[in-house]
Design a protein around this motif. Structure first.
Motif, PDB file in Angstrom:
ATOM      1  N   PHE A 207     -16.159  22.771   3.432  1.00 46.22           N
ATOM      2  CA  PHE A 207     -17.406  23.003   2.705  1.00 46.22           C
ATOM      3  C   PHE A 207     -18.092  21.678   2.353  1.00 46.22           C
ATOM      4  O   PHE A 207     -17.486  20.607   2.424  1.00 46.22           O
ATOM      5  CB  PHE A 207     -17.135  23.870   1.479  1.00 46.22           C
ATOM      6  N   ASP A 208     -19.359  21.751   1.987  1.00 42.70           N
ATOM      7  CA  ASP A 208     -20.121  20.520   1.784  1.00 42.70           C
ATOM      8  C   ASP A 208     -19.713  19.774   0.523  1.00 42.70           C
ATOM      9  O   ASP A 208     -19.715  18.556   0.475  1.00 42.70           O
ATOM     10  CB  ASP A 208     -21.617  20.853   1.771  1.00 42.70           C
ATOM     11  N   LYS A 244     -12.909   8.590 -18.489  1.00 44.51           N
ATOM     12  CA  LYS A 244     -13.567   9.898 -18.450  1.00 44.51           C
ATOM     13  C   LYS A 244     -14.994   9.762 -17.933  1.00 44.51           C
ATOM     14  O   LYS A 244     -15.693   8.787 -18.230  1.00 44.51           O
ATOM     15  CB  LYS A 244     -13.573  10.519 -19.843  1.00 44.51           C
ATOM     16  N   SER A 245     -15.415  10.786 -17.190  1.00 45.94           N
ATOM     17  CA  SER A 245     -16.740  10.725 -16.580  1.00 45.94           C
ATOM     18  C   SER A 245     -17.196  12.112 -16.170  1.00 45.94           C
ATOM     19  O   SER A 245     -16.440  13.080 -16.229  1.00 45.94           O
ATOM     20  CB  SER A 245     -16.695   9.824 -15.337  1.00 45.94           C
ATOM     21  N   ILE A 246     -18.440  12.200 -15.800  1.00 49.55           N
ATOM     22  CA  ILE A 246     -18.948  13.369 -15.107  1.00 49.55           C
ATOM     23  C   ILE A 246     -19.331  12.891 -13.709  1.00 49.55           C
ATOM     24  O   ILE A 246     -19.478  11.690 -13.480  1.00 49.55           O
ATOM     25  CB  ILE A 246     -20.160  13.996 -15.845  1.00 49.55           C
ATOM     26  N   THR A 247     -19.458  13.825 -12.780  1.00 55.32           N
ATOM     27  CA  THR A 247     -19.648  13.447 -11.379  1.00 55.32           C
ATOM     28  C   THR A 247     -21.067  13.787 -10.944  1.00 55.32           C
ATOM     29  O   THR A 247     -21.479  14.945 -11.023  1.00 55.32           O
ATOM     30  CB  THR A 247     -18.620  14.183 -10.494  1.00 55.32           C
ATOM     31  N   LEU A 248     -21.777  12.766 -10.511  1.00 56.26           N
ATOM     32  CA  LEU A 248     -23.147  12.962 -10.022  1.00 56.26           C
ATOM     33  C   LEU A 248     -23.090  13.142  -8.506  1.00 56.26           C
ATOM     34  O   LEU A 248     -22.521  12.307  -7.796  1.00 56.26           O
ATOM     35  CB  LEU A 248     -24.003  11.743 -10.378  1.00 56.26           C
ATOM     36  N   VAL A 249     -23.628  14.237  -8.018  1.00 53.11           N
ATOM     37  CA  VAL A 249     -23.532  14.560  -6.584  1.00 53.11           C
ATOM     38  C   VAL A 249     -24.930  14.761  -6.037  1.00 53.11           C
ATOM     39  O   VAL A 249     -25.747  15.465  -6.634  1.00 53.11           O
ATOM     40  CB  VAL A 249     -22.714  15.856  -6.377  1.00 53.11           C
ATOM     41  N   GLU A 250     -25.199  14.138  -4.889  1.00 55.79           N
ATOM     42  CA  GLU A 250     -26.457  14.419  -4.208  1.00 55.79           C
ATOM     43  C   GLU A 250     -26.134  14.858  -2.795  1.00 55.79           C
ATOM     44  O   GLU A 250     -25.514  14.124  -2.021  1.00 55.79           O
ATOM     45  CB  GLU A 250     -27.387  13.205  -4.210  1.00 55.79           C
ATOM     46  N   LEU A 251     -26.527  16.087  -2.476  1.00 51.75           N
ATOM     47  CA  LEU A 251     -26.226  16.617  -1.151  1.00 51.75           C
ATOM     48  C   LEU A 251     -27.256  16.098  -0.156  1.00 51.75           C
ATOM     49  O   LEU A 251     -28.413  15.854  -0.504  1.00 51.75           O
ATOM     50  CB  LEU A 251     -26.266  18.145  -1.173  1.00 51.75           C
ATOM     51  N   SER A 252     -26.808  15.942   1.053  1.00 55.02           N
ATOM     52  CA  SER A 252     -27.688  15.450   2.102  1.00 55.02           C
ATOM     53  C   SER A 252     -27.595  16.400   3.287  1.00 55.02           C
ATOM     54  O   SER A 252     -26.562  17.018   3.536  1.00 55.02           O
ATOM     55  CB  SER A 252     -27.241  14.037   2.481  1.00 55.02           C
ATOM     56  N   ALA A 253     -28.680  16.556   3.996  1.00 53.09           N
ATOM     57  CA  ALA A 253     -28.698  17.513   5.104  1.00 53.09           C
ATOM     58  C   ALA A 253     -27.746  17.092   6.218  1.00 53.09           C
ATOM     59  O   ALA A 253     -27.054  17.917   6.807  1.00 53.09           O
ATOM     60  CB  ALA A 253     -30.120  17.653   5.638  1.00 53.09           C
ATOM     61  N   ASP A 254     -27.679  15.803   6.489  1.00 49.11           N
ATOM     62  CA  ASP A 254     -26.947  15.358   7.676  1.00 49.11           C
ATOM     63  C   ASP A 254     -25.683  14.565   7.355  1.00 49.11           C
ATOM     64  O   ASP A 254     -24.727  14.568   8.127  1.00 49.11           O
ATOM     65  CB  ASP A 254     -27.872  14.487   8.532  1.00 49.11           C
ATOM     66  N   ALA A 255     -25.696  13.884   6.215  1.00 47.62           N
ATOM     67  CA  ALA A 255     -24.573  12.996   5.914  1.00 47.62           C
ATOM     68  C   ALA A 255     -23.664  13.610   4.854  1.00 47.62           C
ATOM     69  O   ALA A 255     -23.938  14.692   4.325  1.00 47.62           O
ATOM     70  CB  ALA A 255     -25.114  11.657   5.424  1.00 47.62           C
ATOM     71  N   ALA A 256     -22.571  12.908   4.565  1.00 47.43           N
ATOM     72  CA  ALA A 256     -21.681  13.341   3.485  1.00 47.43           C
ATOM     73  C   ALA A 256     -22.439  13.209   2.168  1.00 47.43           C
ATOM     74  O   ALA A 256     -23.362  12.396   2.066  1.00 47.43           O
ATOM     75  CB  ALA A 256     -20.436  12.467   3.472  1.00 47.43           C
TER      76      ALA A 256
END
Lengths: 381, 381
Positions: A207-208, A244-256
């Protein structure tokens, strides 16, 4: 699609009997500020939002105010799944009536899974919330007698994610489970005894992004996009060295996906300090963080009068004391907590037993008793 | 604007230890059907939706499903205020996120009051939800030291309703309180001791309709449009003769509102039956409602062996037994519940005491004991 992945808020939790609500309030304010600063489209909370099935009313109010701020004021969508600490039924109350506002509360696992398409400023994505459920629940719901482990249950659920047509949009799985090989902390409640809760990380790799909850230390397993955000606060001294942290995620169409950890610091840390009593009391004067939540490991090898009281006069939030010095002769320096609670008499008896190899006689006990009485009478305080 | 006024659902409540959840499920289904049949614009629930601050999860799920049916399926708006049995904080969770769907959960009283304009197919109306609050809470919130009673608190709150500009639309007040002169039941928890909770009905008369909650019997006070809907179910034997209903209200621009009571019948009534044991057991055969929840008043004047067991074989849901025959000599026929629970020995001792004017002697007690033993041995069962 840009989102924050977090989990295991455990709102309402205590640390060694001390309420953490004010610390949680600070952490939530930081999370809200970071969400706004990074202009995220959504906040994903992967289970254990509360610490127990019936959270205190103050924790309910805290979460409600946070949601007003994020959703009402900043139009950031929020998706919350229930973990093993939550009451799925209570969390799912009126969920359908909240949805149009951008609040997605996912209570009891209902099958088939209901994917949620979240709208992003750049692009959309499908989210697959999988609330925590026992394998027996999945076995029953899917009428599949072969499901007799957490891994087989997750495999069956993920099959539905695979089958779902996402119209080429990214697929994000949100789950609350234990991945094989992960690092545990003392504050997590095991999902199952004897390792039967382990799930192979490989199941999630296709999954992505996989937003996991349950473990309190941030970590990924196998591939970088299958990860635990960890809790935003330290909920046990075993987490003292975690960041401790929170996770910032940016999805990309082609890359990880691009992944960044955003630190959370409430200003009051959870730490372990070691040394002898006199040194520690001296050091407190130069310690700007003397009000951190502390576990103290005292190296003194002799009996001490009211060491907890003395320590707390210098470090107001000492929550736990270990007399490692007294236990040096033992194989392990790891002292049981109940041992610490004993009085001087019992502690000395223990100590005597350890060094003499035999217990105090009745006459010796009597003598010790009057000695301690004399000592107490001689105290200034 | 056409709406249903109801209150005091007390979801999760028990009657003499018996769960009423299935009866509540039936009542809620009837309410939903009536709301659809009469094409109402809204359903107003004036407090005590749950029976206690922390309702059982099954009650939460029941309400959640009801709301899905009414709001999601039939687009009927729902307004719920909190009563003295509810936890206002818990009820108010994520209220803002529900609003746009047509669900208005009003938790803790927040001041100034927030009027809600509900849209009707024919015309709109303003609703003024006033969640239950102690006078001290109102005194503090309004910073008015003179507020030292329920009546003064309500007067101050209603002043805000009066001041609000409704653009000539009707004003409907929703409140949970005790109006002076009203009829109480045993299942209501007093708001205050010694009558300090009484509010003059005249305060409410100026508004177009006042939807009250707290009292379990349907009734109006002073004027017909200031009324209690009563609970949809009987929650104590003191309500045995009440006719339960919900109130259908249609507001009119020029005339008084039209008001109609719609009966609710779950099929299992709460009744009191009286007679001697033999007659009652005979009558059960011809009683099509023998499975009603019953309080039985036995007129037999002699001691009986296991009357509850015998009654339950004919009336499965006998919940409470009164031996009125045994108490006939007393001034009042009203027997305390704990008396019923006593065994034969104690009951006979009581009886002897009443007729002989002195307690059993030790020798008499001994004799009675062996007599009872013989009797028990002679039983077939």
């Amino acid at each position: 699609m840009k989102f924050i992945h977090t989990s295991d808020w455990h709102l309402g939790r205590q640390l060694h009997g001390e309420s953490l609500l004010e610390q949680q309030r600070i952490a939530l304010a930081q999370i809200a500020a970071l969400a706004v600063e990074h202009q995220v489209d959504a906040l994903i909370i992967a289970g254990d939002i509360y610490d127990r099935a019936i959270p205190p009313a103050s924790a309910v109010t805290l979460l409600s105010e946070f949601l007003d701020e994020l959703i009402g004021k900043h139009q950031i969508q929020v998706l919350i799944t229930s973990g093993n600490h939550d009451s799925a039924e209570r969390l799912g109350f009126a969920a359908k009536q909240m949805r149009s506002s951008g609040l997605h509360m996912v209570g009891s696992l209902s099958l088939p899974l209901t994917p949620i398409k979240l709208h992003g400023k750049q692009s959309d994505a499908w989210f697959y919330p999988i609330s925590y459920a026992e394998p027996a629940v999945v076995r029953h719901a899917l009428a599949d007698d072969t499901i007799h482990s957490h891994e087989l249950a997750m495999q069956a659920l993920l099959e539905q994610v695979t089958q779902h047509d996402s119209e080429n949009l990214p697929k994000v799985v949100v789950a609350h489970c234990f991945l094989d090989g992960s690092s545990e902390s003392e504050s997590e409640r095991p999902l199952s005894v004897g390792g039967a809760d382990r799930i192979s990380p490989a199941l999630f790799a296709p999954f992505d992004y996989v937003a996991l909850g349950h473990l309190h230390g941030p970590q990924y397993r196998g591939v970088e996009h299958v990860r635990y955000s960890g809790s935003p606060l330290k909920y046990s001294f075993s987490e003292a060295t975690q960041k401790k942290s929170i996770t910032l995620v940016e999805l990309s169409a082609d890359a990880a996906p691009s992944i960044e950890l955003l630190p959370i610091n409430t200003g009051r840390d959870v730490r372990i300090i070691e040394g002898n009593l006199a040194d520690l009391l001296l050091q407190a004067k130069d310690d700007p963080h003397a009000d951190d939540y502390l576990m103290v490991r005292l190296s003194d090898t002799h009996a001490l009068l009211d060491p907890m009281g003395k320590l707390r006069s210098a470090y107001p939030n000492v929550l736990h004391l270990e007399r490692t010095g007294l236990m040096a002769q033992q194989q392990t320096g790891d002292i049981g907590r109940d041992r610490i609670k004993k009085g001087e008499l019992e502690m000395f008896s223990d100590f005597f037993d350890q060094v003499a190899g035999q217990p105090l006689s009745a006459a010796q006990q009597q003598h010790l008793h009057s000695l301690l009485d004399d000592l107490h009478q001689g105290e200034d305080v």
